[in-house]
Design a protein around this motif. Structure first.
Motif, short mmCIF file in Angstrom:
data_model
loop_
_atom_site.label_atom_id
_atom_site.label_comp_id
_atom_site.label_asym_id
_atom_site.label_seq_id
_atom_site.Cartn_x
_atom_site.Cartn_y
_atom_site.Cartn_z
N LYS A 57 0.83 -1.21 0.00
CA LYS A 57 0.00 0.00 0.00
C LYS A 57 0.86 1.25 0.00
CE LYS A 57 -4.46 -1.34 1.78
NZ LYS A 57 -5.38 -1.32 2.91
N PHE A 61 0.55 3.89 -2.92
CA PHE A 61 -0.20 5.13 -2.71
C PHE A 61 0.61 6.27 -2.10
CE2 PHE A 61 -3.45 1.71 -2.35
CZ PHE A 61 -4.04 1.96 -3.56
N ASP A 62 1.69 5.97 -1.42
CA ASP A 62 2.36 7.06 -0.71
C ASP A 62 3.83 7.24 -1.06
OD1 ASP A 62 0.08 7.71 0.84
OD2 ASP A 62 0.43 5.89 2.00
N VAL A 79 -1.18 12.85 -6.62
CA VAL A 79 -1.45 11.44 -6.88
C VAL A 79 -0.14 10.67 -6.79
CG1 VAL A 79 -3.45 11.79 -8.35
CG2 VAL A 79 -1.17 11.76 -9.35
N SER A 80 -0.29 9.38 -6.54
CA SER A 80 0.90 8.53 -6.42
C SER A 80 1.39 8.16 -7.81
CB SER A 80 0.54 7.28 -5.63
OG SER A 80 1.44 6.26 -5.93
N LYS A 83 0.92 4.48 -8.75
CA LYS A 83 -0.46 4.19 -9.11
C LYS A 83 -0.74 4.68 -10.52
CE LYS A 83 -5.13 5.37 -7.98
NZ LYS A 83 -5.95 6.36 -7.33
N ARG A 87 -1.92 2.31 -13.50
CA ARG A 87 -3.20 2.62 -14.14
C ARG A 87 -3.04 2.88 -15.63
NH1 ARG A 87 -6.71 2.44 -9.66
NH2 ARG A 87 -5.40 0.89 -8.68
N ILE A 227 -6.52 -5.91 -7.72
CA ILE A 227 -7.43 -4.77 -7.66
C ILE A 227 -6.66 -3.53 -7.22
CG2 ILE A 227 -9.49 -3.80 -6.58
CD1 ILE A 227 -10.56 -6.53 -6.18
N VAL A 228 -5.81 -3.70 -6.19
CA VAL A 228 -5.07 -2.55 -5.68
C VAL A 228 -4.12 -2.02 -6.75
CG1 VAL A 228 -3.38 -1.83 -3.97
CG2 VAL A 228 -5.26 -3.32 -3.31
N PHE A 230 -4.11 -2.61 -10.18
CA PHE A 230 -4.58 -2.26 -11.52
C PHE A 230 -6.02 -1.77 -11.56
CE2 PHE A 230 -1.22 -5.42 -12.07
CZ PHE A 230 -0.34 -4.65 -12.79
N GLY A 231 -6.69 -1.76 -10.42
CA GLY A 231 -8.08 -1.32 -10.43
C GLY A 231 -8.99 -2.46 -10.83
N LEU A 649 -10.68 -11.49 0.35
CA LEU A 649 -11.29 -10.53 -0.57
C LEU A 649 -11.97 -9.40 0.19
CD1 LEU A 649 -12.90 -12.67 -3.39
CD2 LEU A 649 -11.10 -10.99 -3.62
N SER A 650 -12.45 -9.70 1.40
CA SER A 650 -13.18 -8.67 2.13
C SER A 650 -12.38 -8.17 3.33
CB SER A 650 -14.52 -9.23 2.61
OG SER A 650 -14.31 -10.44 3.27
N LYS A 652 -9.40 -6.16 5.31
CA LYS A 652 -8.69 -4.93 5.00
C LYS A 652 -7.19 -5.19 4.88
CE LYS A 652 -8.34 -2.39 9.46
NZ LYS A 652 -7.90 -3.22 10.43
N LYS B 2 -1.50 13.71 2.70
CA LYS B 2 -2.50 13.44 1.68
C LYS B 2 -3.75 12.83 2.30
CE LYS B 2 -3.26 10.59 -2.24
NZ LYS B 2 -2.94 9.26 -2.68
N ASP B 66 -16.48 -8.01 -6.90
CA ASP B 66 -16.76 -8.73 -5.68
C ASP B 66 -17.35 -7.75 -4.67
OD1 ASP B 66 -16.31 -11.15 -3.88
OD2 ASP B 66 -15.40 -9.50 -2.77
N GLN B 68 -17.21 -7.50 -1.54
CA GLN B 68 -16.35 -7.01 -0.47
C GLN B 68 -15.21 -6.17 -1.03
OE1 GLN B 68 -16.96 -7.44 2.69
NE2 GLN B 68 -18.36 -9.18 2.81
N GLY B 69 -14.68 -6.60 -2.13
CA GLY B 69 -13.53 -5.90 -2.70
C GLY B 69 -13.89 -4.54 -3.28
N GLU B 72 -12.58 -0.96 -1.85
CA GLU B 72 -11.22 -0.57 -2.21
C GLU B 72 -11.25 0.07 -3.61
OE1 GLU B 72 -8.93 -0.93 0.06
OE2 GLU B 72 -7.27 -0.18 -1.15
N ASN B 76 -10.30 4.03 -4.81
CA ASN B 76 -9.33 4.38 -5.85
C ASN B 76 -9.96 5.01 -7.07
OD1 ASN B 76 -7.01 3.45 -4.55
ND2 ASN B 76 -7.59 1.34 -5.01
N ASP B 78 -11.90 3.55 -9.23
CA ASP B 78 -12.18 2.62 -10.32
C ASP B 78 -13.68 2.37 -10.44
OD1 ASP B 78 -9.44 2.19 -10.91
OD2 ASP B 78 -9.31 0.89 -9.16
N SER B 93 -16.01 -3.36 5.83
CA SER B 93 -15.25 -2.99 4.63
C SER B 93 -15.47 -1.52 4.29
CB SER B 93 -15.70 -3.83 3.43
OG SER B 93 -15.52 -5.18 3.69
N ASN B 96 -13.71 0.70 6.83
CA ASN B 96 -12.27 0.60 6.59
C ASN B 96 -11.86 1.50 5.45
OD1 ASN B 96 -11.61 -1.21 8.57
ND2 ASN B 96 -12.02 -3.01 7.28
#
Lengths: 690, 313, 350
Positions: A57, A61-62, A79-80, A83, A87, A227-228, A230-231, A649-650, A652, B2, B66, B68-69, B72, B76, B78, B93, B96
Motif C-alpha cells: 500500500k 499510494f504514498d 497522486v501517487s 499508481k 493505471r 485490484i489494488v 490495476f483497479g 477478498l473482504s 482490510k 494526503k 466482488d 467485499q472488494g 477498495e 481508488n 475505479d 469494509s 475501513n
C-alpha cells in the motif's frame, strides 16, 4: 548390514514410519512453551501478511507523489506516481480489449479514446455498431476452412452457431475479447522470458522457483493485490489471467529451445544468421512443437480463469455464470460453461491450424483465385449486414435474430437440467443419508482428526525423511524449508486441514481415474474419447459442480470432496492412459510371446513400465486438487487455508493475507511436486525411459 | 498529509455541503461506474439507478465486482458508487475504506435490513418445531435440524466466517444451546441458497443465516426471534452475546470526487432511497418472473416512474 | 582475375597454424598462468582435454581435404574451429589470408554468408520449412527477396536431383533426400569453401555409395575448396585429394590417399591401411616406374589416373611393361607386372 539397509528403500521407509508413529504417539501439547514447540511451532512470521499489506500500500499510494492537474475538478491533485504508472498500463490493456470487443458487439469506448465523452454524447451516431453475428460466424468458418479443412470449418461454425442460438453471443464475445488479449500478452511475455531464461542461466535459476509458485498458487490469492495495483475491470481480470497463464509458456519455450539440435543452430550460424535471425528464423521455429504446446496451455489456462477473473471485473461468460449460480440456475450455468469449453476448443484448433499453415510458392493463381477469400469475406460482410437490415424489418422492435440474439433470449435447455437436478435431489437425497453419515463419521472425521493430531516434529520427520530417502540431503532440505515456512505462519492447523482434504481427494481421484484410465487404455477409440473428455472437463468451470454438490451433500466436507474430485480426476485419467498407451509395442510383443494373458500383461508389464508416468499424473492430480481448494472454500465448512483466501477478498489486510495464504498452498503443492518428480525421474532413468 | 486532506474532503462532502454548492455546474460526460455483484436485487438496482442516471443525460458503465472488494475500488476511483451497503455484512469494509480515505457516505435507504438466523416458511407451517419462531423452541427439537455430519446436534448454517466472525457460535454458547446445536460456516451466499433450495424440495428442517430485503422474502422466510438486541450486548462490546441482531441500515457509498464531477447525478443519488418492498420487487422480477436483470430494471422503471422521478428533481 | 597479384593466387584458401582447442573449466586460468603458451603435459594433468592439439595444415583452392578419425578424435572440433562455430583456444586460422579469429561478428557473418557452406551429419534442416524454403533460407538471411531466393532455390533443387519434391517438408523425405537438401542449402550462396561434417554417416550403405557418387559429380562440376570430415576410411580414400588422419586431437598424418596407403606414418595409421584393398585405392601413377628408353613396351597404354583394379588384368596379360600416359597423352612412366602383383598380393609376393 548397513549397505543392505542403504540399498533397501523399503526398509528405510519402514524405519521412517516407525519413528513417525513413535513421535506421533508420544508428543502431546505441552504447557511448557519450549516443549510445546515439538507439538506446534510458534507463529514467528505471523507479522508477515500485515507487513506485506503495508508495504504494497505504501509503494502504491504514498511512495512518490506527483501533482497532476485534474480537469474534472479544475484543481491540481496529489497522486501517487506508482499508481499512475499501473493505471496507465491498465488503460493500455483495457483499450485493446475494448477495441476488439466493440468491433464484435459494438460500443463507444474506442471512439471515446480518440475523441471524448462529450463528443460521443453530442454525436450518438459515432457509436460502433458491432458486427452482425452472421458475419462473425461466416468469417470464422471461412478462416477455419482456409487454415485447416472442412472439418475445422464445421467445428468452428457449429460452435459459434450454438453460442448464438443459445443466446450467449454477447457475453461470449466479451469473454473472447478478453481471452485473446490475455493470451496474446501471455504468449509474448512467455516467449521473451523463455528466451531470456535460455540465454541467461542465472535468470533461469531465478525464475524456476517463481514459476513453480505461480503455477501452484491459487489465483484467488492474488485477486486483491490485482485490484489494488490495476483497479477493477476487464484489464485486472486480463492481467490476473496473464499471471496464471504465462508460466507454462515460459517453461515450454525454454524446454523447446533447449531441445533444438545443436547442428540446426550451427546450420543457422553457417547460413550467416545474425543473433536475431538465428533466434527468430531458426531456433524458435525449430522449437515450435513445444512452443505450440505452450500456446495451447496458455489458451486453456486463460479459459480456466474466465470465472475467477470475473470476480475482479471481467465481463462476459464468467460473470453471467456466477450470477446464474447465485440464482441456482444450474441449467443456464451449464450452457454458459459449454460456451467456455467451445471457445477453448475453437481457439485451440484455429491457433494450431494457423501455426501449421504452409505457403505454396508455385501455385500460379489467377486474380480471382488469389483474391477469392477477400471476395467471400466481403460477400459475407455485405450479406450479413443486409440480412441484419431485413431482420430489422421482419422482427421490428423485437429481437433481431439476424443481428444479435439478445443474451438469454435464444433457445435454452435450462429447464431440462433443472428438472434433472430436481429429480436427483428428490430421489437421491434421502437414500444417500446412510452413506453421508458413514463417510463422515467413519472416514473423513477420523482422518481429519488424525491430521490435526499430528505433532509438528512428526510432520517434519516424515516429510524430510521421505525427501532424504528419495532425493538425498538436498531434497530433504528443500522440502523442510517449504514446510518450515508454513509452520511458522499462524495457519498451520488450517494447512493440515487443507492437506487432509487434498489427500482424500487425491486418493479418490487416483483410484477412480486410474481404473477408468486402465479400462480406456485397452481400446484405441476409448482412449481417444477419454482424452477429449479430459480436455473438455479441464476448461469446464468447476464452479458449476458446487451447487449440485451442496444440494445433495449439504454444506459439508463431503460436498467439498465431491466437488473437487471430478476436476482432480482429469490428470489421473489422462496420465494413466498416456502411460499405458506409450509402453513400447516390442515389450508388449515380448510379453505376448512369453505367453502371458491379458491380465498378467497389464499387471506385470504395462503398469510397472507406465508407473513413472502415472506418478507424474498423481503429481498433477495433487496440483489440480489444490487448485480446487478454493472451490471447496466457496462451499464452506472446511476451516482450511482456502476459506481464509476467499475471506481475504473482504479483509482490510487482504493483500498480505491472500498472498501469504496462497504461498502456503503453493508450498504444500511444491513439496509433493518435488518428491514425486524426483522419484519419477529416478525411476524413469532406472527403467531406461528417460 | 494526503490522507488528512482526503479525509477532510470526505467529511465535508459527507455533510452534503459541497454537493449543494456544485449543483449548478454541469455533470461530466465521463461514465458513472456502477458495480454489479452476484445477487439479483443488487444487479437490478444497479440497472435501475443506471437507468435514472441515463435519463438525466449521464453516461453509465457497469462493472462486475466482488461485493467485499468493491470498497477498495471505490476508494481508488475505479468504481464510482455502491448502492447496497449492508450494515452487518459490508459495514466493516465500508468503514475501513472510509478511514483510508476516498469513500464518502451518500446517505441511507429507507429500507431497513435485518440479517439473522431463520427458517423457511414451511418449517413454521408444518410445525416441524413447535413454538418457532421463538428461539426457546429450538431447545426441544435439535434433531429436526441435524445433518449427516453434525453428530446428532442441530445445525446452524451461518454465512462465511469472514462476514461476522464467531458471532453465532458465541450466541449459541450464551443462550445455552451449544450442547444441542453447532455452527457450520458456508463458504458463500450461493452455498446457503443451494442448501435452502435442496431443503425446500424435501421440506426438511433447516436453520440458516439470511437477510431481508432479499428474494427469499417472496417465499416466506421467517427470522427467528432472539432476545432483543441491546447496546453492549455483543461480546466485542463487553456483553455475553445472548441477543439477536439489530435492525440495520442500508447505505449508499460513493467516491469522494463524484459530487464534484457529477453534481446533478450525485444529488439524485444522495436523495435516492428505496423501501424493502421496492427492493423485493426488483429481485422478484428476476428470481420469480425470470426476467433478465436489464429487462427487470426497464420494467421496474417503467412501472414506478412516480417513485423515482422525484429523486431527479 | 588476371590482374590479381600472383601471391594471392598461390595463397592457401584455408591455413591453420598450431591450432589448439582445449576443453576444461580451468583452461582460461592455465593459459594466463602460462603466458598463453601451451604445455600439453601440464594442461592434461590439470584435467584439460585436448579437442585439437596443435593442428597445422593448408588447403588450396579446389582441393579436397578429408579429415578422418574415429569418434572423439577431434575431427569435428577441428572443423568447428575453422568454421568458428566454436572458439579456438590458441593458434591462428587464415581464410583467404584473413585472420579468422580476429574477425568481429559482423565480418564473420559476412564471411559465412558469402564464402562458406556447411553440410551436417544429422542434416540439420529446419523442420518448419519446405525443401524449397530450406534451400532459400541462407539467401533470405542475406536479404535476398523471397521471389529471387525461391527462384535460385528451385535451380538448386534441380542440381541435387530433387525436382518434384520442392514443397515437401523434411519429415516427408528419406535420409538421402534430406541430405541432398542439406547439400543444396550449403551450396545456395555459391560458397568458395565447403565444409562437410560426416555428411553420409547417417545413411544406409547403398545410399551412402550413391551419395558419394553424387558428391563427386557435383565437385567435378563446381570445384570447391572442401574440408570433409568422416570416420569412414574407405570414404576418405574414395573422395580425398589429401587425407588428414586424426587421433586424440593430433593429426597423425596428412598426405595423399596413395602415400598414406603405401607409407603409413604411424602404427595407428597402419591399422587402417592394412585392411585396405590397395588395388582399389592406388592409381597407375602411384606405382609406375620410370620409363627405360631402351626397354620395349607393350602396345597398349593405361591412363595415369586409372585405378589399378581396373587395369590389373590387362597389364598382367602383357608380357612387356605397359606405357602410362597422362591426360594429354604424354608418356609419364611404365607399369610392370611385378608392380601390379605387389599391389595385389603385397610386397612379399613373388
Amino acid at each position: 548390514m548397513t549397505t543392505a539397509f542403504k540399498q533397501n528403500k523399503l526398509l528405510q521407509f519402514g524405519l521412517l514410519l516407525v519413528v513417525f508413529l513413535l513421535l506421533y504417539n508420544f508428543i502431546k501439547p505441552s504447557d511448557d512453551p519450549y516443549l510445546n514447540m515439538l507439538w506446534r511451532l510458534p507463529a514467528l512470521i505471523a507479522w508477515l501478511p500485515q507487513w506485506l499489506t503495508d508495504t504494497i500500500k505504501y509503494i502504491m499510494f504514498d511512495w512518490i507523489s506527483v501533482e497532476i492537474y485534474n480537469p474534472e475538478l479544475e484543481d491540481t491533485e496529489e497522486v501517487s506516481l506508482v499508481k499512475e504508472i499501473t493505471r496507465s498500463l491498465s488503460w493500455f490493456v483495457l483499450f485493446f480489449i475494448q477495441s476488439i470487443r466493440e468491433f464484435l458487439v459494438g460500443g463507444i469506448k474506442t471512439i471515446v479514446t480518440f475523441t471524448s465523452w462529450d463528443f460521443i454524447s453530442d454525436n450518438p451516431w459515432a457509436e460502433l455498431p458491432g458486427l452482425p453475428w452472421t458475419v462473425v460466424f461466416g468469417g470464422a468458418t471461412l478462416l477455419g476452412y482456409n487454415l485447416g479443412s472442412k472439418k475445422l470449418a464445421a467445428l468452428v461454425g457449429i460452435s459459434l452457431a450454438y453460442i448464438s442460438i443459445f443466446g450467449q453471443w454477447e457475453p461470449t464475445m466479451k469473454t473472447i475479447s478478453l481471452v485473446l488479449i490475455a493470451a496474446l500478452i501471455s504468449v509474448i511475455i512467455g516467449l521473451f522470458l523463455g528466451i531470456f531464461a535460455y540465454r541467461s542461466k542465472a535468470f533461469e535459476v531465478l525464475i524456476t522457483p517463481i514459476l513453480g509458485v505461480a503455477q501452484t498458487m491459487p489465483a484467488f490469492s492474488y485477486l486483491v493485490p490485482m485490484i489494488v495495483l490495476f483497479g477493477l475491470g476487464d484489464h485486472a481480470g486480463a492481467l490476473a489471467t496473464v499471471i496464471y497463464a504465462t508460466p507454462p509458456m515460459i517453461r515450454l519455450t525454454l524446454l523447446g529451445l533447449k531441445a533444438v539440435p545443436p547442428e540446426v543452430v550451427e546450420a543457422g550460424l553457417m547460413s550467416g544468421c545474425t543473433r536475431f535471425q538465428l533466434m527468430y528464423g531458426v531456433m524458435l521455429p525449430t522449437a515450435r512443437q513445444n512452443i505450440l504446446i505452450g500456446v495451447n496451455q496458455v489458451i486453456m489456462q486463460c479459459l480456466a480463469m474466465v470465472v475467477i477473473a470475473s470476480l475482479i471485473g471481467a465481463q462476459g461468460l464468467g460473470d453471467d455464470l456466477l450470477k446464474a449460480l447465485n440464482s441456482l440456475r444450474i441449467g443456464k450455468a451449464l450452457e454458459l460453461g459449454i460456451c467456455i469449453v467451445l471457445i477453448a476448443i475453437v481457439l485451440d484448433k484455429l491457433s494450431l491450424a494457423w501455426a501449421n499453415k504452409q505457403t505454396d510458392y508455385f501455385s500460379n493463381l489467377s486474380f480471382s483465385e488469389r483474391h477469392r477469400n477477400k471476395f467471400i469475406l466481403m460477400t459475407i460482410l455485405v450479406g450479413g449486414i443486409i440480412l441484419a437490415m431485413i431482420g430489422k424489418l421482419v422482427f421490428g422492435d423485437g429481437i433481431n435474430y439476424f443481428f444479435i440474439i439478445d443474451t438469454n433470449k435464444g433457445i435454452t435447455t435450462d429447464w431440462f437440467w433443472q428438472a434433472g437436478v430436481d429429480w436427483i435431489i428428490t430421489n437421491w437425497y434421502s437414500s444417500l443419508e446412510a452413506f453421508k453419515v458413514w463417510f463422515w463419521e467413519d472416514v473423513l472425521s477420523p482422518i481429519k482428526n488424525a491430521f490435526l493430531g499430528m505433532p509438528v516434529i512428526a510432520t517434519f520427520t516424515l516429510v524430510a525423511g521421505i525427501g532424504y530417502i528419495i532425493g538425498g540431503l538436498k531434497s530433504a532440505i528443500i522440502v523442510s524449508a517449504y514446510l518450515l515456512f508454513i509452520a511458522l505462519t499462524a495457519w498451520w492447523d488450517r494447512a493440515l486441514i487443507t492437506a487432509y482434504l487434498t489427500t482424500i481427494a487425491v486418493l479418490v481421484a487416483v483410484t477412480f481415474g486410474g481404473v477408468i484410465g486402465i479400462l480406456c487404455a485397452q481400446s484405441t477409440r476409448a482412449t481417444k474419447v477419454l482424452l477429449i473428455i479430459c480436455d473438455t472437463l479441464q476448461t469446464f468451470p468447476s464452479f458449476i459442480y458446487l451447487i449440485p454438490a451442496i444440494m445433495l451433500f449439504n454444506v459439508s466436507n463431503t460436498a467439498v470432496l465431491i466437488a473437487i474430485t471430478p476436476y482432480a480426476m482429469i490428470p489421473a485419467m489422462r496420465y494413466t492412459v498416456e502411460g499405458l498407451r506409450n509402453v513400447s509395442p516390442s515389450l508388449q510383443d515380448a510379453g505376448s510371446m512369453s505367453g502371458v494373458n491379458r491380465m498378467q500383461r497389464l499387471f506385470s508389464i504395462e503398469l510397472p513400465l507406465a508407473f513413472p508416468h502415472i506418478v507424474l499424473g498423481i503429481n498433477q492430480t495433487v496440483m489440480f486438487a489444490l487448485a480446487m481448494v478454493i472451490i471447496g472454500a466457496l462451499i464452506g465448512s472446511t476451516a482450511d487455508l482456502g476459506e481464509l483466501i476467499v475471506g481475504s477478498l473482504s479483509d482490510k489486510d487482504g493483500i498480505g493475507n491472500g498472498l501469504i495464504l496462497g504461498l502456503c498452498v503453493a508450498f504444500i503443492g511444491l513439496i509433493i511436486d518435488h518428491l514425486l518428480n524426483t522419484w519419477a525421474r529416478a525411476r524413469k532413468e532406472a527403467l531406461g525411459l528417460a | 498529509m494526503k490522507l488528512t486532506k482526503l479525509m477532510a474532503t470526505s467529511a465535508l462532502v459527507g455533510a452534503g455541503m459541497l454537493a449543494a454548492s456544485f449543483a449548478s455546474a454541469a455533470d461530466s460526460k465521463k461514465p458513472i461506474v456502477i458495480p454489479t455483484h452476484n445477487w439479483s436485487s443488487q444487479v437490478v438496482m444497479a440497472h435501475v439507478i443506471g437507468g435514472i442516471f441515463e435519463s438525466m443525460g449521464n453516461n453509465v458503465e457497469y462493472v462486475p465486482a466482488d461485493s467485499q472488494g468493491v470498497y477498495e475500488a471505490i476508494r481508488n476511483g475505479d468504481v464510482t458508487i455502491s448502492h447496497e451497503v449492508w450494515q452487518s455484512t459490508f459495514g466493516a469494509s465500508f468503514y475501513n475504506a472510509m478511514e483510508a480515505g476516498g469513500v464518502i457516505d451518500a446517505g441511507t435507504h429507507e429500507a431497513s435490513t435485518l440479517e439473522e438466523m431463520g427458517v423457511p416458511g414451511y418449517v413454521i407451517e408444518m410445525n416441524l418445531c413447535p413454538g418457532l419462531p421463538n428461539w426457546e423452541a429450538l431447545k426441544d427439537c435439535p434433531e429436526v435440524f441435524a445433518t449427516a455430519d453434525s453428530g446428532g446436534k442441530g445445525r446452524w448454517l451461518e454465512g462465511p466466517q469472514s462476514w461476522h466472525g464467531d458471532l453465532m457460535p458465541v450466541r449459541l454458547e450464551a443462550l445455552g444451546l451449544a450442547d444441542k446445536y453447532s455452527v457450520t460456516f458456508a463458504g458463500s451466499a450461493d452455498a446457503i441458497w443451494a442448501e435452502l433450495e435442496s431443503a425446500k424440495k424435501e421440506k426438511r428442517g433447516i436453520i440458516t443465516f439470511n437477510w431481508t430485503p432479499n428474494f427469499t422474502d417472496a417465499d416466506g422466510f421467517v427470522f427467528l426471534e432472539f432476545p432483543e438486541y441491546k447496546e453492549g450486548c455483543r461480546k466485542e462490546d463487553g456483553g455475553d452475546g445472548s441477543c439477536g441482531s439489530p435492525k440495520g441500515w442500508l447505505k449508499k457509498a460513493a467516491n469522494y470526487q463524484f459530487p464534484k464531477t457529477h453534481p446533478a447525478a450525485y444529488k439524485m443519488f444522495s436523495k435516492l432511497s428505496f423501501t424493502t418492498t421496492q427492493i423485493g420487487q426488483m429481485a422478484a422480477l428476476v428470481d420469480i418472473d425470470k426476467l433478465s436483470h436489464e429487462d427487470a430494471a426497464k420494467k421496474w422503471l417503467a412501472d414506478n416512474e412516480a417513485v423515482w422521478k422525484p429523486f431527479t428533481q | 582475375m588476371s590482374n590479381q597479384p600472383l601471391a594471392s593466387k598461390n595463397e592457401p584458401v584455408i591455413k591453420c597454424d598450431s591450432v589448439y582447442k582445449i576443453f576444461g573449466d580451468n583452461t582460461q586460468r592455465l593459459m594466463q598462468e602460462n603466458n598463453n603458451s601451451i604445455d600439453v603435459e601440464k594442461f592434461k594433468n590439470e584435467g584439460c582435454i585436448f579437442g585439437v592439439n596443435g593442428a597445422s595444415f593448408e588447403v588450396h583452392k579446389g582441393e579436397m581435404l578429408v579429415v578422418m578419425g574415429l569418434s572423439g578424435s577431434g575431427k569435428s572440433t577441428l572443423l568447428r574451429c575453422i568454421s568458428r562455430l566454436t572458439d579456438t583456444t590458441a593458434g591462428k586460422i587464415f581464410i583467404d589470408g584473413e585472420n579468422l579469429l580476429e574477425m568481429n561478428s559482423k565480418e564473420l557473418i559476412e564471411l559465412r554468408r558469402n564464402k562458406m557452406g556447411m553440410v551436417f551429419q544429422s542434416f540439420a534442416l529446419l523442420p518448419h520449412k519446405t525443401v524449397l524454403e530450406n534451400i532459400a533460407f541462407p539467401l533470405q538471411v542475406k536479404g535476398m527477396s523471397t521471389a529471387q531466393s525461391i527462384e535460385r532455390a528451385a535451380a538448386m533443387v534441380e542440381l541435387v536431383s530433387l525436382g518434384g519434391r520442392e514443397n515437401y517438408f523434411p519429415r516427408q523425405l528419406s535420409g538421402g533426400q534430406q541430405q541432398r537438401v542439406g547439400i543444396a542449402r550449403s551450396l545456395a550462396v555459391e560458397p568458395d569453401i565447403w565444409f562437410l561434417d560426416e555428411p553420409f554417416s547417417a545413411l544406409d550403405p547403398l545410399i551412402r555409395k550413391e551419395m558419394q557418387d553424387e558428391f563427386l559429380r557435383l565437385q567435378g562440376l563446381l570445384n570447391k575448396t572442401i574440408l570433409f570430415v568422416t570416420h569412414d576410411f574407405d570414404e576418405a580414400l574414395r573422395l580425398a585429394d589429401r587425407i588428414a588422419i586424426m587421433k586424440d586431437g593430433v593429426i597423425e598424418q596428412i598426405d595423399t590417399p596413395a602415400n598414406i596407403v603405401l607409407n603409413p606414418a604411424t602404427e595407428y595409421v597402419a591399422k587402417f591401411t592394412n585392411e585396405v584393398p590397395r588395388e582399389k585405392v592406388l592409381k597407375c601413377e602411384d606405382v609406375m616406374e620410370k620409363q627405360d628408353k631402351e626397354a620395349k613396351t607393350s602396345t597398349i597404354t593405361v591412363a595415369a589416373e586409372a585405378i589399378i583394379e581396373t587395369v590389373a588384368e590387362a597389364v598382367l596379360n602383357e608380357s612387356k611393361p605397359v606405357t602410362v600416359v597422362n591426360k594429354k597423352g604424354k608418356t609419364v612412366g611404365v607399369l610392370n607386372r611385378k608392380s601390379i602383383i605387389h599391389v595385389l598380393f603385397g610386397e612379399n609376393a613373388h
